[in-house]
Design a protein around this motif. Structure first.
Motif, mmCIF file in Angstrom:
data_model
loop_
_atom_site.group_PDB
_atom_site.id
_atom_site.type_symbol
_atom_site.label_atom_id
_atom_site.label_comp_id
_atom_site.label_asym_id
_atom_site.label_seq_id
_atom_site.Cartn_x
_atom_site.Cartn_y
_atom_site.Cartn_z
ATOM 1 N N UNK A 141 104.250 15.041 -74.349
ATOM 2 C CA UNK A 141 104.378 15.048 -75.808
ATOM 3 C C UNK A 141 104.371 13.642 -76.397
ATOM 4 N N UNK A 142 104.622 12.633 -75.562
ATOM 5 C CA UNK A 142 104.597 11.242 -76.034
ATOM 6 C C UNK A 142 103.804 10.383 -75.065
ATOM 7 N N UNK A 143 102.754 10.970 -74.477
ATOM 8 C CA UNK A 143 101.984 10.285 -73.431
ATOM 9 C C UNK A 143 101.386 8.979 -73.921
ATOM 10 N N UNK A 144 101.058 8.912 -75.207
ATOM 11 C CA UNK A 144 100.443 7.694 -75.748
ATOM 12 C C UNK A 144 101.322 6.464 -75.533
ATOM 13 N N UNK A 145 102.625 6.657 -75.487
ATOM 14 C CA UNK A 145 103.550 5.521 -75.404
ATOM 15 C C UNK A 145 103.954 5.177 -73.969
ATOM 16 N N UNK A 146 103.424 5.893 -73.001
ATOM 17 C CA UNK A 146 103.750 5.604 -71.604
ATOM 18 C C UNK A 146 102.556 4.957 -70.918
ATOM 19 N N UNK A 147 102.822 3.956 -70.113
ATOM 20 C CA UNK A 147 101.771 3.246 -69.394
ATOM 21 C C UNK A 147 101.078 4.177 -68.402
ATOM 22 N N UNK A 148 99.815 3.896 -68.084
ATOM 23 C CA UNK A 148 99.080 4.764 -67.161
ATOM 24 C C UNK A 148 99.793 4.995 -65.831
ATOM 25 N N UNK A 149 100.402 3.939 -65.281
ATOM 26 C CA UNK A 149 101.045 4.105 -63.976
ATOM 27 C C UNK A 149 102.261 5.025 -64.056
ATOM 28 N N UNK A 150 102.907 5.081 -65.214
ATOM 29 C CA UNK A 150 104.044 5.992 -65.398
ATOM 30 C C UNK A 150 103.546 7.432 -65.488
ATOM 31 N N UNK A 151 102.452 7.645 -66.213
ATOM 32 C CA UNK A 151 101.886 8.993 -66.343
ATOM 33 C C UNK A 151 101.351 9.500 -65.007
ATOM 34 N N UNK A 152 101.070 8.572 -64.102
ATOM 35 C CA UNK A 152 100.590 8.958 -62.776
ATOM 36 C C UNK A 152 101.728 9.150 -61.784
ATOM 37 N N UNK A 153 102.971 9.089 -62.278
ATOM 38 C CA UNK A 153 104.126 9.359 -61.429
ATOM 39 C C UNK A 153 104.921 8.150 -61.011
ATOM 40 N N UNK A 154 104.508 6.950 -61.440
ATOM 41 C CA UNK A 154 105.240 5.741 -61.085
ATOM 42 C C UNK A 154 106.517 5.573 -61.890
#
Length: 222
Positions: A141-154
């Protein structure tokens, strides 16, 4: 759960930060599967950055000759640079204490007497141990504000906090009455220059190409 205990410990340590940096929770508790944070009332939804930017955007749509525009402009935030510095200075307090906020977005920037306080930190601690796909789903719901590595599980880092701050800067620029980087009047060439210097490095997809923490962003802006 272990994750909840980590989050509780983190939130208790956040109490040591200055009052001007974060809204200190007054009570933390859990009921069933739900976790609750009670914090001081800060004047309503109009005091978070998301609502403030929406209000500024509405002002921009009003003809400049109208009384509504003049009244709103008088209460509008100061320059983009000053607003962003305030957010970064609050974030740097987390980083200086070797903590990651991990949940930075406009809704979690609370403006108390125009001072940026960062609320709801540490949410990532509750997601530790979850499969990467489930973590990404909870952040969708707030993916825009998370860095790519966080969205990939980091795990979030100070560099991923910088990415989140860069996204917020993009939002502030988009809502600026100057249509960019000015302070509501004429567009400022110097302001354009600092944005061109820092924004690509704040929002770089590769974390090694980002500013490592808020401190380095502030230094580049000064």
């Amino acid at each position: 759960k272990v994750q909840f205990k980590k989050w509780m410990d983190y939130m208790q340590r956040v109490q040591d930060l200055p009052r001007t940096v974060t809204l200190k929770p007054v009570q933390l508790f859990r009921e069933g599967s739900l976790s609750y944070t009670l914090r001081p009332f800060a004047g309503g939804a109009g005091d978070n950055l998301r609502a403030r930017l929406a209000a500024v955007g509405a002002v921009c749509a009003v003809p400049a000759t109208s009384a509504a525009s003049a009244a709103s402009a008088a209460s509008a935030p100061s320059s983009v640079r000053e607003r962003m510095l305030g957010i970064l200075q609050a974030l740097q307090q987390f980083h200086a204490a070797h903590w990651v906020h991990g949940n930075l977005k406009p809704e979690n920037v609370i403006l108390v007497s125009e001072v940026a306080c960062l609320s709801d930190p540490g949410l990532h601690l509750l997601y530790q141990g979850l499969p990467p796909e489930e973590r990404a789903l909870r952040l969708s719901d707030c993916a825009r504000y998370h860095a790519p590595e966080v969205l990939q599980g980091g795990e979030p880092t100070t560099a991923s906090d910088v990415f989140s701050a860069g996204r917020i800067l993009e939002d502030i620029l988009a809502a600026s009455p100057a249509g960019g980087t000015g302070n509501g009047a004429a567009k400022d060439k110097d302001a354009d220059d600092w944005v061109r210097r820092i924004l690509p490095r704040m929002t770089a997809a590769d974390p090694t190409e980002r500013f490592p923490s808020a401190k380095e962003v502030i230094r580049e802006m000064e």
